[in-house]
Design a protein around this motif. Structure first.
Motif, PDB file in Angstrom:
ATOM      1  N   PRO A 504       2.540  11.775  -7.229  1.00  0.00           N
ATOM      2  CA  PRO A 504       2.557  10.315  -7.378  1.00  0.00           C
ATOM      3  C   PRO A 504       2.836   9.616  -6.053  1.00  0.00           C
ATOM      4  O   PRO A 504       3.571  10.126  -5.206  1.00  0.00           O
ATOM      5  CB  PRO A 504       3.699  10.067  -8.370  1.00  0.00           C
ATOM      6  N   LEU A 505       2.224   8.426  -5.913  1.00  0.00           N
ATOM      7  CA  LEU A 505       2.474   7.620  -4.719  1.00  0.00           C
ATOM      8  C   LEU A 505       3.919   7.135  -4.737  1.00  0.00           C
ATOM      9  O   LEU A 505       4.367   6.522  -5.703  1.00  0.00           O
ATOM     10  CB  LEU A 505       1.527   6.414  -4.692  1.00  0.00           C
ATOM     11  N   VAL A 506       4.676   7.466  -3.707  1.00  0.00           N
ATOM     12  CA  VAL A 506       6.083   7.084  -3.639  1.00  0.00           C
ATOM     13  C   VAL A 506       6.271   6.080  -2.511  1.00  0.00           C
ATOM     14  O   VAL A 506       5.829   6.305  -1.379  1.00  0.00           O
ATOM     15  CB  VAL A 506       6.977   8.320  -3.383  1.00  0.00           C
ATOM     16  N   GLU A 507       6.908   4.979  -2.840  1.00  0.00           N
ATOM     17  CA  GLU A 507       7.168   3.973  -1.812  1.00  0.00           C
ATOM     18  C   GLU A 507       8.372   4.400  -0.976  1.00  0.00           C
ATOM     19  O   GLU A 507       9.423   4.763  -1.498  1.00  0.00           O
ATOM     20  CB  GLU A 507       7.438   2.614  -2.468  1.00  0.00           C
ATOM     21  N   GLN A 508       8.237   4.373   0.362  1.00  0.00           N
ATOM     22  CA  GLN A 508       9.340   4.719   1.259  1.00  0.00           C
ATOM     23  C   GLN A 508      10.205   3.479   1.508  1.00  0.00           C
ATOM     24  O   GLN A 508       9.701   2.412   1.803  1.00  0.00           O
ATOM     25  CB  GLN A 508       8.795   5.237   2.591  1.00  0.00           C
ATOM     26  N   GLU A 509      11.497   3.667   1.337  1.00  0.00           N
ATOM     27  CA  GLU A 509      12.407   2.547   1.545  1.00  0.00           C
ATOM     28  C   GLU A 509      12.944   2.542   2.977  1.00  0.00           C
ATOM     29  O   GLU A 509      13.111   3.583   3.602  1.00  0.00           O
ATOM     30  CB  GLU A 509      13.573   2.637   0.556  1.00  0.00           C
ATOM     31  N   TYR A 510      13.198   1.360   3.503  1.00  0.00           N
ATOM     32  CA  TYR A 510      13.738   1.178   4.856  1.00  0.00           C
ATOM     33  C   TYR A 510      15.240   1.450   4.855  1.00  0.00           C
ATOM     34  O   TYR A 510      15.988   0.932   4.052  1.00  0.00           O
ATOM     35  CB  TYR A 510      13.438  -0.252   5.323  1.00  0.00           C
ATOM     36  N   ASP A 511      15.664   2.340   5.733  1.00  0.00           N
ATOM     37  CA  ASP A 511      17.078   2.679   5.880  1.00  0.00           C
ATOM     38  C   ASP A 511      17.570   2.069   7.192  1.00  0.00           C
ATOM     39  O   ASP A 511      17.218   2.553   8.268  1.00  0.00           O
ATOM     40  CB  ASP A 511      17.251   4.204   5.895  1.00  0.00           C
ATOM     41  N   PRO A 512      18.400   1.009   7.146  1.00  0.00           N
ATOM     42  CA  PRO A 512      18.807   0.299   8.375  1.00  0.00           C
ATOM     43  C   PRO A 512      19.673   1.150   9.296  1.00  0.00           C
ATOM     44  O   PRO A 512      19.779   0.849  10.474  1.00  0.00           O
ATOM     45  CB  PRO A 512      19.573  -0.910   7.843  1.00  0.00           C
ATOM     46  N   LEU A 513      20.303   2.218   8.819  1.00  0.00           N
ATOM     47  CA  LEU A 513      21.176   3.024   9.669  1.00  0.00           C
ATOM     48  C   LEU A 513      20.392   3.986  10.562  1.00  0.00           C
ATOM     49  O   LEU A 513      20.774   4.273  11.692  1.00  0.00           O
ATOM     50  CB  LEU A 513      22.167   3.818   8.806  1.00  0.00           C
ATOM     51  N   PHE A 514      19.285   4.495  10.029  1.00  0.00           N
ATOM     52  CA  PHE A 514      18.589   5.557  10.756  1.00  0.00           C
ATOM     53  C   PHE A 514      17.179   5.184  11.211  1.00  0.00           C
ATOM     54  O   PHE A 514      16.593   5.870  12.028  1.00  0.00           O
ATOM     55  CB  PHE A 514      18.519   6.816   9.887  1.00  0.00           C
ATOM     56  N   ASP A 515      16.613   4.108  10.665  1.00  0.00           N
ATOM     57  CA  ASP A 515      15.262   3.716  11.075  1.00  0.00           C
ATOM     58  C   ASP A 515      15.351   2.682  12.188  1.00  0.00           C
ATOM     59  O   ASP A 515      15.999   1.651  12.038  1.00  0.00           O
ATOM     60  CB  ASP A 515      14.492   3.115   9.883  1.00  0.00           C
ATOM     61  N   ASN A 516      14.691   2.964  13.291  1.00  0.00           N
ATOM     62  CA  ASN A 516      14.682   2.013  14.402  1.00  0.00           C
ATOM     63  C   ASN A 516      13.734   0.861  14.129  1.00  0.00           C
ATOM     64  O   ASN A 516      13.956  -0.257  14.559  1.00  0.00           O
ATOM     65  CB  ASN A 516      14.266   2.731  15.696  1.00  0.00           C
ATOM     66  N   ASN A 517      12.650   1.184  13.444  1.00  0.00           N
ATOM     67  CA  ASN A 517      11.662   0.148  13.152  1.00  0.00           C
ATOM     68  C   ASN A 517      11.623  -0.114  11.650  1.00  0.00           C
ATOM     69  O   ASN A 517      11.830   0.776  10.835  1.00  0.00           O
ATOM     70  CB  ASN A 517      10.264   0.588  13.613  1.00  0.00           C
ATOM     71  N   ILE A 518      11.345  -1.331  11.302  1.00  0.00           N
ATOM     72  CA  ILE A 518      11.230  -1.680   9.892  1.00  0.00           C
ATOM     73  C   ILE A 518       9.850  -1.255   9.412  1.00  0.00           C
ATOM     74  O   ILE A 518       8.830  -1.647   9.964  1.00  0.00           O
ATOM     75  CB  ILE A 518      11.410  -3.196   9.683  1.00  0.00           C
ATOM     76  N   HIS A 519       9.836  -0.383   8.378  1.00  0.00           N
ATOM     77  CA  HIS A 519       8.565   0.099   7.835  1.00  0.00           C
ATOM     78  C   HIS A 519       8.150  -0.760   6.647  1.00  0.00           C
ATOM     79  O   HIS A 519       8.975  -1.128   5.813  1.00  0.00           O
ATOM     80  CB  HIS A 519       8.706   1.551   7.353  1.00  0.00           C
ATOM     81  N   GLN A 520       6.885  -1.031   6.609  1.00  0.00           N
ATOM     82  CA  GLN A 520       6.355  -1.738   5.445  1.00  0.00           C
ATOM     83  C   GLN A 520       6.244  -0.757   4.282  1.00  0.00           C
ATOM     84  O   GLN A 520       5.766   0.363   4.453  1.00  0.00           O
ATOM     85  CB  GLN A 520       4.956  -2.310   5.769  1.00  0.00           C
ATOM     86  N   ALA A 521       6.732  -1.148   3.137  1.00  0.00           N
ATOM     87  CA  ALA A 521       6.595  -0.277   1.969  1.00  0.00           C
ATOM     88  C   ALA A 521       5.114  -0.066   1.677  1.00  0.00           C
ATOM     89  O   ALA A 521       4.302  -0.984   1.819  1.00  0.00           O
ATOM     90  CB  ALA A 521       7.271  -0.924   0.758  1.00  0.00           C
ATOM     91  N   LYS A 522       4.782   1.163   1.320  1.00  0.00           N
ATOM     92  CA  LYS A 522       3.391   1.502   1.049  1.00  0.00           C
ATOM     93  C   LYS A 522       2.929   0.772  -0.206  1.00  0.00           C
ATOM     94  O   LYS A 522       3.482   0.960  -1.292  1.00  0.00           O
ATOM     95  CB  LYS A 522       3.246   3.007   0.862  1.00  0.00           C
ATOM     96  N   SER A 523       1.945  -0.086  -0.040  1.00  0.00           N
ATOM     97  CA  SER A 523       1.488  -0.887  -1.174  1.00  0.00           C
ATOM     98  C   SER A 523       0.577  -0.055  -2.072  1.00  0.00           C
ATOM     99  O   SER A 523      -0.089   0.870  -1.627  1.00  0.00           O
ATOM    100  CB  SER A 523       0.731  -2.121  -0.685  1.00  0.00           C
ATOM    101  N   LEU A 524       0.574  -0.405  -3.344  1.00  0.00           N
ATOM    102  CA  LEU A 524      -0.286   0.298  -4.291  1.00  0.00           C
ATOM    103  C   LEU A 524      -1.730  -0.101  -4.050  1.00  0.00           C
ATOM    104  O   LEU A 524      -2.031  -1.236  -3.689  1.00  0.00           O
ATOM    105  CB  LEU A 524       0.128  -0.053  -5.720  1.00  0.00           C
ATOM    106  N   PRO A 525      -2.669   0.831  -4.280  1.00  0.00           N
ATOM    107  CA  PRO A 525      -4.088   0.511  -4.072  1.00  0.00           C
ATOM    108  C   PRO A 525      -4.574  -0.522  -5.078  1.00  0.00           C
ATOM    109  O   PRO A 525      -4.002  -0.682  -6.167  1.00  0.00           O
ATOM    110  CB  PRO A 525      -4.778   1.862  -4.269  1.00  0.00           C
ATOM    111  N   SER A 526      -5.643  -1.189  -4.726  1.00  0.00           N
ATOM    112  CA  SER A 526      -6.151  -2.286  -5.556  1.00  0.00           C
ATOM    113  C   SER A 526      -6.618  -1.793  -6.923  1.00  0.00           C
ATOM    114  O   SER A 526      -6.584  -2.547  -7.899  1.00  0.00           O
ATOM    115  CB  SER A 526      -7.304  -3.000  -4.837  1.00  0.00           C
ATOM    116  N   TRP A 527      -7.068  -0.517  -7.010  1.00  0.00           N
ATOM    117  CA  TRP A 527      -7.534  -0.024  -8.317  1.00  0.00           C
ATOM    118  C   TRP A 527      -6.380   0.127  -9.310  1.00  0.00           C
ATOM    119  O   TRP A 527      -6.601   0.254 -10.507  1.00  0.00           O
ATOM    120  CB  TRP A 527      -8.318   1.286  -8.175  1.00  0.00           C
ATOM    121  N   VAL A 528      -5.143   0.063  -8.809  1.00  0.00           N
ATOM    122  CA  VAL A 528      -3.972   0.099  -9.686  1.00  0.00           C
ATOM    123  C   VAL A 528      -3.552  -1.318 -10.067  1.00  0.00           C
ATOM    124  O   VAL A 528      -3.234  -1.599 -11.226  1.00  0.00           O
ATOM    125  CB  VAL A 528      -2.791   0.827  -9.001  1.00  0.00           C
ATOM    126  N   THR A 529      -3.558  -2.224  -9.121  1.00  0.00           N
ATOM    127  CA  THR A 529      -2.979  -3.557  -9.326  1.00  0.00           C
ATOM    128  C   THR A 529      -3.971  -4.592  -9.837  1.00  0.00           C
ATOM    129  O   THR A 529      -3.571  -5.689 -10.213  1.00  0.00           O
ATOM    130  CB  THR A 529      -2.392  -4.072  -7.998  1.00  0.00           C
TER     131      THR A 529
END
Length: 942
Positions: A504-529
């Protein structure tokens, strides 16, 4: 080539009461080899051949005659399936009869010793077959196919114990060298029958899908060659005919139908006119158009409103996908026996117009198939005339393709092997259940296109089995067609990911302690939404395509109102039906339906109030359904006034047309299904009922009915209540309402409901997790996750299932899932239930099976038990089996009653079961109440 020792061993022998005859092991081996070749050439479809070949010879896919490259492997496995009978433990299974003494002397005289202290339970011959192959350097991936040919592959412990602790049983102990010689000679004989070298055979390492399919085919061969009528035994002094003659004679007698070879008719613009006698609707045209653009069709999901022709679109798509992928049949799965019965005739008419000019075997696959009038007619006509046409005799109107019910494909385990199977969804879901002879079910599904209708009707528990089945269907490249009017986007995603065996597609969450850059959560594909509707989503290989269906469609606007209490039902019905009309009332529990019907019958003329639910005896329910469809169906003769009270059975495959609807609150997708019974057809209606309206029951600001919460949970009910508009436009509003109900984005609730909502959400998530965990208890593993071979594949399986009910019940959640037959016992014996004219007041003895006509009449008296008796399903089944398999054991010999459970009523039509008093009432069905201490009237009141 064969030594005199190997010729002395037996594979089959007559039972003691018959004249002493036997079948030598080497003859049984050659019989099996010849039948395997016939089965491969005349019955196994091209798709299954290719899948097996790909699983063995990954590097030869493009070679000449690739489809037949696995014949030596299959023939070798068939020939060697009973190698384990060349062991002291099996050959010593002789009794003290004159004939068995002759066999014993024959074995001893050729220098083979037989042990007195053997362990037949621990050293079963099919496990021994596997160990013999492994001993001589064959891959476990190949050998386990023999180890599982009696329906269940061995566990690692069983194999290890047999190899280490029971060597003398195998003939591998000290001083047993002659047994080793015999086993090696027979192994060489199996290789010779397959025309393959030992070195080549030792290189075979079939993947997991090839192992399962070959296991299913070896089981088929074993069952065919084990029929003494077709492969007769011989006297000790007599030689059997050559196996090639025996096999061909048997094959002619067996007369399995040729494979369906789909034509390319589906490519023609007049396909629907030719096969269904009408011009296609937009959904039907779109389905074939999108398939014409695909090279490797996998799973297709069609979401479209009720009444848009999804069934015919699915059959057309099945013909297209069968043509492209070289399948030999279809399995059309529906939620209930009633919906399967309703579709059976339509599919038979489609089969007759396939146009390949051969007979096609059909099966109606559910527990009450033999009570279906059309199905019985096909069985009778097949036996008397050899074929059947729905329209009568073969003619230009019926087409060349006859329909048969083949004897060999009857029964719970073999029925799925027929060409065209129409049945309940259980039969597909059990493809993921650890159950004996599962390989046969997989083989039957792998040969077909699988159609899953009313997919929205499968709850979280059943869906876990569905996703696991899709894992395997995807691994076999089986085309799958999913039909639904209302499908959440998340479920669409899970269906496709399961089929493609993707995590399953899993959205990655931003961890402010260990991530230097803010990651955009992986969006669901259009065929789902997407909120497009109607819509077709499909896979072409690993590509996912989606297309919105355009074109003219019927639409209605339904006014939504809420009733504050059940007491308002009477007032609203009295007002709206003052000038006549037909009202539908759909509630969530049988008990509530019984109470409402009782109240309405006291107020209105009893003749205008109809009650229908799952707890009527089947024959009575069928008659009630027939009356309702005659009155409220598409061509129905509508009465001046009628009120129909029912339960969830009106959600699925039900063409009743109400002028006004009252419904208990339920999750949004199911509510929309119920609303689909409103104003289904163009007709004249009373002035007050010109505009469709639905009134919602069972909810208030303080909560929901207890029964409704138990069934659906508070979380989805709260979301549905919050999203419920004052008007629903069908079909335009369907996708938005359904997606918002099931999407993970939370709704904004009034402040006073926030805590309750969060608590309901948390409970919902725990219950879903619990259902998922529970569903895994008896599930097989994924095909691609660490499963190298079939050893232990069915460990902890459902093996003790004498009635067959545990398997069916396991793949459904416990609600309304045990079916029983109702009989009556008075002081002097058993009787068929006392109403109806047939077999009335005829005493039925328990020590012999009833005559066929009487047994059929008893079988028609089936009923669903109340859901409160299904929470502890094993306890209920065990208590019922005490009667069915002990007191009425003789009845299990009847083909009509085999595997059935019986609910025995007393002379007052009551029975006690697991702490509940049950009472059957002809007007209201089965009543149930918990027995309280000292309560002699429990169960009788509504």
């Amino acid at each position: 080539m064969l030594s005199w020792r190997t010729r002395a061993l037996w594979a089959k022998k007559s039972i003691e009461s018959q004249n002493g005859q036997w079948l030598p092991l080497y003859v049984h081996m050659s019989d099996a080899a010849e039948v395997a070749k016939l089965l491969w050439h005349h019955w196994v479809p091209s798709c299954t051949k290719r899948k097996i070949c790909q699983g063995i010879f990954k590097s030869r896919i493009d070679s000449f005659n690739f489809e037949d490259s696995a014949i030596p492997c299959f023939t070798f496995l068939a020939a060697g399936h009973d190698l384990g009978k060349a062991t002291p433990v099996f050959q010593g299974r002789l009794h003290h009869s004159e004939f068995d003494d002759s066999l014993y002397n024959q074995i001893i005289e050729v220098g083979l010793s037989l042990e007195n202290n053997t362990h037949p339970h621990e050293a079963r011959h099919h496990w021994s077959s596997q160990l013999i192959l492994e001993k001589y350097g064959f891959s476990r991936k190949l050998a386990v196919i023999l180890g599982g040919h009696h329906g269940q592959p061995p566990s690692y412990k069983q194999l290890n114990d047999l190899r280490m602790a029971y060597k003398k049983d195998l003939g591998w102990g000290k001083g047993q060298e002659t047994w080793n010689d015999v086993q090696e000679t027979l192994l060489e004989y199996a290789l010779a029958l397959a025309d393959v070298t030992k070195q080549e055979a030792q290189s075979w390492q079939p993947d997991i899908t090839a192992q399962v399919l070959l296991n299913g085919l070896v089981i088929m061969v074993d069952w065919i060659v084990s029929n003494e009528l077709d492969f007769p035994y011989v006297d000790l002094s007599e030689r059997a005919k050559p196996s090639i003659e025996r096999a061909y004679e048997s094959w002619d007698m067996l007369n399995l139908p040729d494979c369906w070879c789909p034509s390319n008719d589906w490519m023609n613009t007049d396909y629907y006119l030719k096969h269904f006698s009408y011009q296609p609707r937009p959904v039907q045209t779109a389905m074939l158009n999108i398939l014409k653009k695909t090279n490797n069709p996998g799973i297709v999901i069609l979401e479209a409103p009720m009444g848009e022709g999804k069934t015919e679109a699915a059959l057309a798509a099945a013909e297209s996908m069968a043509y492209t992928t070289k399948r030999s049949g279809i399995f059309f799965a529906l939620p209930t026996q009633a919906s399967a019965n309703g579709l059976f005739l339509r599919i038979c008419r489609w089969i007759e117009k396939l146009g390949d000019g051969v007979d096609h075997s059909v099966q109606l696959a559910h527990g009450k198939a033999n009570l279906n009038e059309l199905y019985n007619s096909i069985i009778k006509s097949t036996k008397e005339q050899g074929a059947f046409w729905v329209g009568g005799e073969e003619s230009e109107g019926t087409g060349d393709d006859a329909i048969i019910v083949h004897d060999w494909f009857t029964g719970r385990k073999k029925g799925i092997l027929a060409d065209f199977v129409i049945g309940t969804i259980d039969q597909v879901l059990m493809g993921s259940l650890k159950q004996k002879h599962l390989a046969l079910r997989h083989l039957g599904l792998a040969n077909k296109v699988v159609i899953l209708d009313e997919c929205h009707a499968y709850d979280a528990y059943m869906s876990q089995y569905l996703y696991k089945v899709l894992n395997w269907l995807g691994a076999y490249n089986v085309p799958v067609i999913v039909l639904s009017a209302t499908l959440p986007g998340d479920k669409r995603k899970q269906l496709i990911e399961s089929y493609l065996n993707q995590d399953p597609l899993v959205e990655q969450e931003y961890d402010p302690l260990f991530d230097n850059n803010i990651h955009q959560a992986k969006s669901l594909p259009s065929w789902v939404t997407t909120l497009d509707y109607p819509i077709i989503t499909l896979t072409d290989g690993y590509k996912i395509l989606q297309e919105k269906v355009h074109g003219k469609r019927r639409s209605i606007s339904v006014a939504i109102d809420v009733l504050s209490s059940d007491e308002q039902i009477l007032t609203i019905i009295e007002d709206l039906l003052s000038d006549g009309g037909c009202a539908g009332i759909i509630v969530n529990t049988v008990k509530k339906a019984q109470q409402i019907a009782c109240c309405l019958r006291e107020h209105f003329n009893e003749d205008c109030v109809y009650l229908l639910h799952s707890r009527f005896i089947a024959a009575e329910r069928a008659q009630k359904e027939k009356v309702l469809f005659e009155k409220l169906g598409a061509e129905g003769k509508r009465p001046y006034r009628c009120i129909v009270v029912g339960t969830q059975i009106f959600e699925q495959s039900c063409d009743l047309d109400f002028d006004v609807l009252i419904s208990d609150i339920c999750p949004m997708d199911l509510l929309i299904q119920r609303i689909g019974r409103l104003h289904r057809h163009n007709r004249n209606r009373p002035d007050k009922l010109q505009n469709p309206a639905c009134y919602i029951l069972g909810m208030s600001e303080s909560g929901f009915d207890r029964g409704t919460e138990l069934i659906y949970g508070k979380y989805l009910l709260m979301k549905t209540r919050a999203l419920l508009p004052s008007q629903i436009n069908i079909p335009d509003d369907i996708p938005l309402l359904v997606q918002e109900t099931y999407c993970s984005d939370e709704l904004t609730m009034p402040q006073e409901l926030c805590d309750e909502y969060e608590e309901a959400k948390s409970l919902h998530e725990r219950q879903i997790a619990k259902k998922q965990t529970k569903a895994m208890d008896f599930q097989i593993s994924d095909p691609y996750k660490g499963l190298g071979d079939l050893v232990g594949w069915l460990d902890s399986s459902i093996t003790e299932d004498p009635s067959g009910k545990r398997g069916e019940a396991t793949v459904r959640d416990t609600y309304d899932s045990i079916e029983v037959l109702v009989i009556q016992r008075c002081s002097i014996g058993f009787y068929k239930i006392p109403w109806g004219t047939e077999f009335r007041n005829i005493k039925i003895t328990s020590d012999i099976p009833p005559e066929p006509e009487l047994a059929k009449a008893i079988a028609e008296c089936s009923i669903q038990l109340p859901h409160e008796l299904c929470w502890d399903i094993d306890k209920t089944i065990k208590e019922l089996e005490m009667i069915s398999l002990h007191e009425l054991r003789a009845w299990q010999q009847s083909s009509w009653l085999k595997g059935e459970l019986f609910l025995v009523l007393d002379d007052k039509n009551s029975a006690d079961l697991c702490g509940y008093r049950l009472h059957y009432d002809q007007l209201y069905g089965l009543l149930s109440n918990k027995i309280e201490e000292g309560d002699v009237n429990a169960g009788k009141g509504i």
